[in-house]
Structures are given as C-alpha cells and as structure tokens.
Design a protein around this motif. Structure first.
Motif, short mmCIF file in Angstrom:
data_model
loop_
_atom_site.label_atom_id
_atom_site.label_comp_id
_atom_site.label_asym_id
_atom_site.label_seq_id
_atom_site.Cartn_x
_atom_site.Cartn_y
_atom_site.Cartn_z
N THR A 20 0.47 -1.19 -0.42
CA THR A 20 0.44 -0.33 0.15
C THR A 20 1.57 1.43 -0.25
OG1 THR A 20 -0.29 -0.05 2.46
CG2 THR A 20 -1.66 -1.61 1.55
N PRO A 21 0.05 2.35 -0.85
CA PRO A 21 1.59 3.40 -0.87
C PRO A 21 2.02 4.06 0.70
CG PRO A 21 -0.90 3.97 -2.03
CD PRO A 21 -1.07 1.84 -1.24
N LEU A 22 2.90 4.22 0.80
CA LEU A 22 3.49 5.07 2.28
C LEU A 22 3.59 6.33 1.71
CD1 LEU A 22 7.23 2.64 1.69
CD2 LEU A 22 5.35 2.15 2.84
N HIS A 23 3.89 6.95 2.94
CA HIS A 23 3.32 8.77 3.30
C HIS A 23 5.28 9.05 2.66
CE1 HIS A 23 -0.27 8.03 4.86
NE2 HIS A 23 -0.31 7.52 5.41
N VAL A 24 5.41 10.09 2.15
CA VAL A 24 6.88 10.23 1.78
C VAL A 24 6.93 11.56 1.87
CG1 VAL A 24 8.57 10.10 -0.24
CG2 VAL A 24 6.24 8.07 0.20
N VAL A 25 8.52 11.97 2.42
CA VAL A 25 9.05 12.84 2.03
C VAL A 25 10.78 13.05 1.90
CG1 VAL A 25 9.44 15.56 3.26
CG2 VAL A 25 8.03 14.07 3.59
N SER A 26 10.52 13.65 0.83
CA SER A 26 11.93 13.01 -0.11
C SER A 26 12.51 14.83 -1.29
CB SER A 26 12.35 12.08 -1.27
OG SER A 26 11.48 12.70 -2.11
N SER A 27 14.09 14.70 -0.90
CA SER A 27 14.13 15.32 -2.16
C SER A 27 15.17 14.62 -3.34
CB SER A 27 15.52 16.50 -1.22
OG SER A 27 16.69 15.17 -1.58
N ALA A 28 13.93 13.42 -3.83
CA ALA A 28 14.08 12.95 -4.81
C ALA A 28 14.26 13.77 -6.27
CB ALA A 28 13.15 11.24 -4.88
N ALA A 29 14.67 13.54 -7.40
CA ALA A 29 14.65 13.25 -8.69
C ALA A 29 13.59 13.44 -8.92
CB ALA A 29 15.95 13.75 -9.24
N ALA A 30 13.48 12.53 -8.93
CA ALA A 30 11.83 12.06 -9.46
C ALA A 30 10.76 11.98 -8.14
CB ALA A 30 12.04 11.28 -10.46
N GLY A 31 9.44 12.22 -8.28
CA GLY A 31 8.82 12.89 -7.71
C GLY A 31 8.85 13.07 -6.10
N GLY A 32 10.07 13.73 -5.76
CA GLY A 32 10.25 14.61 -4.51
C GLY A 32 9.55 15.19 -3.76
N GLY A 33 9.06 15.50 -2.59
CA GLY A 33 8.54 16.08 -2.19
C GLY A 33 7.37 15.57 -1.12
#
Length: 181
Positions: A20-33
């Motif tokens: 199931t979808p995880l809650h994410v916080v990121s500085s990723a180059a693709a899909g960050g935020g």
C-alpha cells in the motif's frame, strides 16, 4: 525487516516496494516533495549520464520492471549492488535504512562552491513501520542527514577545500512511513 516491505538490491537499482502507498517526504529527483509512493527506486546510471530527465529515466526502468505508480526515484552512479541495509527496532517501531554511497564530489555544506549536478551521490532511504505526524517525517530527514554527516566526518572524508565533508553536492534523502501504528 518490515512486514510487507520488499527490498531488491542488484546492479541496476535498489527498489523498495510496499503493498500500500507509503507516506513520503523526499528530495528525490523524480517525485520528490511530500506524497505517497508504492515504490522507492534508487537507479544506477553511468558517471557520464546527462541527468536531463530523471523522471523519464526512472519511469523507463519502472515500466521495464513492472513497478507500479506512484513511485519516488533517485539516480546514482554509486554501485547499487553495494547498498548498505540496516534494520533497527526500538519502542515497538521498526526502521529500515538503505544507503548507496558515491564520494566523487564531497562538499562542506555552506562553504564549498556550488557544483554542477552529477550522478555520484549519497542516497539515503529510511522507512518506518509507524504512522508519524508529517512534521516527524521532516524531522527524520534532518536526523538521516545528520547521521550521514557524522559517518563522513568519522571516516575522515574531506572536501576539495580540505574541510570535513558533510555530504556530496548531489545527495538525496527519502523518508517514508507505512502508516501503521
């Protein structure tokens, strides 16, 4: 490990999948935020890769591997098959950490000159089997970054200016939570 979380490590990538979808916080180059993701992909690219469109690079890989949307994607020229994994449980909360390390462009944050983006990087992924507040996930980004810096200082890694390195100019971090707990 965390129940339901699958980790695949090979020469092409590190892939973390969740049912199931995880809650994410990121500085990723693709899909960050801030967002949600069923997969976190740390994709190996050659050192001379232009990195013009990281989202396209990761999307192509995800299509080839059958990785469903939504996902978050990182790029690295570090060898993904040498990724380091660690799991720890404390007070009933399990954390999984995965890191790939490339040290071709070490810098001291706030002191080294701005550098052009290149895919040699330190990518850190942390997944919690918990349901933290969004502010706690942001705090986890800080903690993961502090741990990375302490590891670099402890290993004696220096910037080109001769000062202790706090990372590379292209580091990225992804923190995620299962929403359970």
């Amino acid at each position: 490990m965390i129940e339901g979380i699958e980790v695949e490590v090979d020469r092409e990538a590190v892939v973390i999948r969740a049912p199931t979808p995880l809650h994410v916080v990121s500085s990723a180059a693709a899909g960050g935020g801030f967002g949600r993701a069923r997969a976190i992909v740390n994709l190996h690219v050659p050192k001379n890769h232009p990195c013009d469109d990281p989202a396209w690079d990761v999307a192509r890989f995800c299509r080839a591997r059958g990785i469903p949307h939504p996902w978050v994607g990182l790029l690295t020229s570090a060898w993904t098959d040498k990724a380091v994994l660690a799991t720890e449980t404390s007070n009933g909360v399990t954390a999984l950490a995965v890191a790939t390390v490339g040290l071709d462009n070490p810098v001291e944050a706030g002191r080294s000159p701005a550098a052009a983006w290149q895919p040699s990087t330190i990518n850190t992924i942390v997944v919690l089997d918990a349901d933290p507040e969004p502010s706690a996930l942001v705090n986890l980004v800080i903690t993961a970054t502090e741990c990375k810096t302490l590891a670099l200082v402890g290993a004696g890694i220096r910037s080109p200016e001769g000062t202790p390195a706090s990372g590379t100019s292209t580091d990225a971090v992804v923190v995620a939570a299962t929403g359970r707990g």
